[in-house]
Enzyme design. Structure first.
Site, PDB file in Angstrom:
ATOM      1  N   SER A 182       0.693  -1.276   0.016  1.00 18.12           N
ATOM      2  CA  SER A 182       0.063  -0.079  -0.057  1.00 18.12           C
ATOM      3  C   SER A 182       0.719   1.210   0.000  1.00 18.12           C
ATOM      4  O   SER A 182       0.194   2.187  -0.454  1.00 18.12           O
ATOM      5  CB  SER A 182      -0.893  -0.265   1.175  1.00 18.12           C
ATOM      6  N   HIS A 210      -5.621  -4.027  -1.953  1.00 17.28           N
ATOM      7  CA  HIS A 210      -5.334  -2.892  -3.426  1.00 17.28           C
ATOM      8  C   HIS A 210      -5.284  -3.716  -4.366  1.00 17.28           C
ATOM      9  O   HIS A 210      -5.001  -2.716  -5.545  1.00 17.28           O
ATOM     10  CB  HIS A 210      -3.919  -2.078  -2.902  1.00 17.28           C
ATOM     11  N   LYS A 241     -12.033  -0.326  -0.734  1.00 18.20           N
ATOM     12  CA  LYS A 241     -11.098   0.664  -1.665  1.00 18.20           C
ATOM     13  C   LYS A 241     -11.879   0.467  -2.916  1.00 18.20           C
ATOM     14  O   LYS A 241     -12.747   1.295  -3.188  1.00 18.20           O
ATOM     15  CB  LYS A 241      -9.744  -0.227  -1.639  1.00 18.20           C
TER      16      LYS A 241
HETATM   17  C1  LIG Z   1      -2.788  -3.931   2.336  1.00 18.92           C
HETATM   18  C2  LIG Z   1      -3.822  -3.374   3.201  1.00 18.92           C
HETATM   19  N1  LIG Z   1      -4.322  -4.727   3.721  1.00 18.92           N
HETATM   20  C3  LIG Z   1      -5.450  -4.250   4.593  1.00 18.92           C
HETATM   21  C4  LIG Z   1      -5.968  -2.857   4.711  1.00 18.92           C
HETATM   22  C5  LIG Z   1      -7.185  -2.859   5.518  1.00 18.92           C
HETATM   23  O1  LIG Z   1      -8.548  -2.757   4.886  1.00 18.92           O
HETATM   24  P1  LIG Z   1      -9.713  -1.945   5.317  1.00 18.92           P
HETATM   25  O2  LIG Z   1      -9.609  -0.366   5.019  1.00 18.92           O
HETATM   26  O3  LIG Z   1     -10.925  -2.776   4.587  1.00 18.92           O
HETATM   27  O4  LIG Z   1      -9.895  -2.315   6.846  1.00 18.92           O
HETATM   28  C6  LIG Z   1      -5.497  -1.844   4.192  1.00 18.92           C
HETATM   29  C7  LIG Z   1      -6.158  -0.595   4.462  1.00 18.92           C
HETATM   30  O5  LIG Z   1      -5.414   0.437   4.459  1.00 18.92           O
HETATM   31  C8  LIG Z   1      -4.341  -2.222   3.224  1.00 18.92           C
HETATM   32  O6  LIG Z   1      -3.750  -1.046   2.577  1.00 18.92           O
END
Ligand SMILES: Cc1ncc(COP(=O)(O)O)c(C=O)c1O
Length: 396
Positions: A182, A210, A241
């Site tokens: 991310s 992502h 997202k």
């Molecule tokens: C790589 C990754 N996994 C999981 C999440 C968590 O997702 P959520 O925003 O749906 O809790 C994020 C969000 O920031 C992320 O970037």
């Protein structure tokens, strides 16, 4: 000002201010969109994960409203007691079909999907072999599991293999990577990690938060992108997202999903999604499966914007996705760059430690399908001005 036992919080905040990294929250006044009103200023928004612009899609809005009218606004219970509605089951069937797995289960967020799954699959006697840049929710799940955590250098499947090869064959081992990272926008070493998992009989898990809606056929994620179907035991995705709403899910075998129904603590102990959220996600899948133009526009915009940043000679690291960091190193400089961009009409957040390693602070940009060329050209102009004014070093 806090006194007594809470005085330490003010000391911590003072320290953040001293380092130039204290950040008040930016507030969006209207819709989460490509051009948005943030803190009272209309800006080109390069900070959201709204890859396909679905947060404001008319079909999703309508289906959310219809669900509110038909089913109300909440579920009143956790899933295993009385909080499972037919809509939840329908969404999980659709997600399983989308990910080409037997079954799927939805969690309240991607964070709880990762943390709840890792913590329930592994225990004190087990080992988790994890990429050093994996998301915080994986790290927290690993800590909660009490398993031994072994970290391999980012993207280095040979190092992961060396760790796994040194473990007793009988020890339950999870190999885990983000699909898309991310903060860097690069892809995990999925094919090579699947080879390691096959060789040593490890559990293989990928967090495609992502990548879902972005990579693979119709946005099926990196497992599809790399042709790894059947080789990844646990696929996590998020509904927060590209899907534009809220939630996370795990896709895998029916037994895995039934296991999580009984063992994953966020599923067991936190109330399920309101019907409007679930209906929105179903509508998003309909849109994804019927309109390939959205993903094409996302990638066209991504290529255009990356080329523009490269032409400015900025250090954009190793990104391969719509997430493109502009790496400046010093955290205070990253925050200054972000603030100057904001004054110039571009919202791109500055990100420093602990979200990224010390000395790797950056301004992170994310383009979406709904940015126009004019938006992106304007943003590139603002970058050119701001990096010149602040003397940001060029990579080339
Ligand atoms: C790589 C990754 N996994 C999981 C999440 C968590 O997702 P959520 O925003 O749906 O809790 C994020 C969000 O920031 C992320 O970037």
């Amino acid at each position: 000002m806090s006194t007594g036992p809470l005085a330490f919080v003010d000391l911590a905040l003072d320290e953040l201010r001293r380092q130039g990294v204290f950040r008040p929250l930016r507030v969006i006044d209207g819709e989460q969109a490509a051009r948005a009103s943030v803190d009272g200023r209309t800006v080109v928004n390069l900070s959201s994960n709204n890859y396909l612009g679905l947060t404001t899609h008319p079909v999703l809005r309508e289906r959310a409203l219809e669900a509110v009218r038909r089913f109300g606004v909440g579920t009143g219970s956790v899933r295993p007691i009385a909080g499972t509605m037919a809509l939840h089951m329908e969404l999980e069937r659709r997600l399983a079909a989308f990910k080409r797995t037997e079954a799927a289960v939805v969690f309240q967020s991607g964070f709880t999907a990762n943390a709840g799954t890792v913590a329930s699959l592994l225990g004190r006697d087990d080992v988790i072999v994890s990429d050093e840049l994996n998301h915080a929710s994986i790290i927290d799940g690993a800590r909660l599991s009490r398993a031994t955590i072994k970290v391999f250098p980012h993207g280095d499947a040979a190092a992961a293999r060396a760790i796994v090869a040194a473990l007793p064959r009988t020890q339950k081992t999870l190999l885990i990577t983000d699909g898309v990272f991310s903060m860097d926008g690069d892809l995990g070493a999925l094919p090579a990690l699947c080879d390691v998992a096959d060789e040593f009989g490890c559990l293989m898990m990928v967090d495609d938060a992502h990548a879902s809606g972005v990579f693979g056929q119709q946005g099926r994620g990196t497992v599809d992108h790399f042709g790894m179907h059947g080789r990844v035991h646990v696929q996590v995705g998020t509904l927060s997202k590209a899907i534009g709403a809220l939630g996370g899910y795990v896709a895998g075998s029916r037994s895995l999903i039934e296991f999580l129904h009984h063992k994953a603590r966020p599923f067991l102990f936190s109330t399920s999604h309101p019907p409007s959220v679930t209906a929105t996600c179903l509508a998003a899948l309909d849109v994804l499966e019927s309109d390939s133009g959205l993903i094409e526009r996302l990638w066209d915009n991504t290529r255009f914007f990356k080329a523009g940043l490269a032409a400015l000679g900025l250090d954009t690291g190793r990104s391969e996705s719509p997430i493109t960091p502009v790496i400046v190193g010093d955290a205070a400089l990253a925050m200054k760059l972000s603030d100057r961009l904001f004054e110039l009409g571009v919202f791109a957040q500055g990100i420093g430690f602990p979200t990224v390693p010390q000395g790797k602070a950056r301004v992170r940009t994310i383009v979406t399908a709904t940015h126009t060329r004019e938006d992106l050209g304007f943003a590139l102009g603002a970058f050119a001005t701001a990096v010149e004014e602040l003397g940001v070093a060029r990579a080339s």
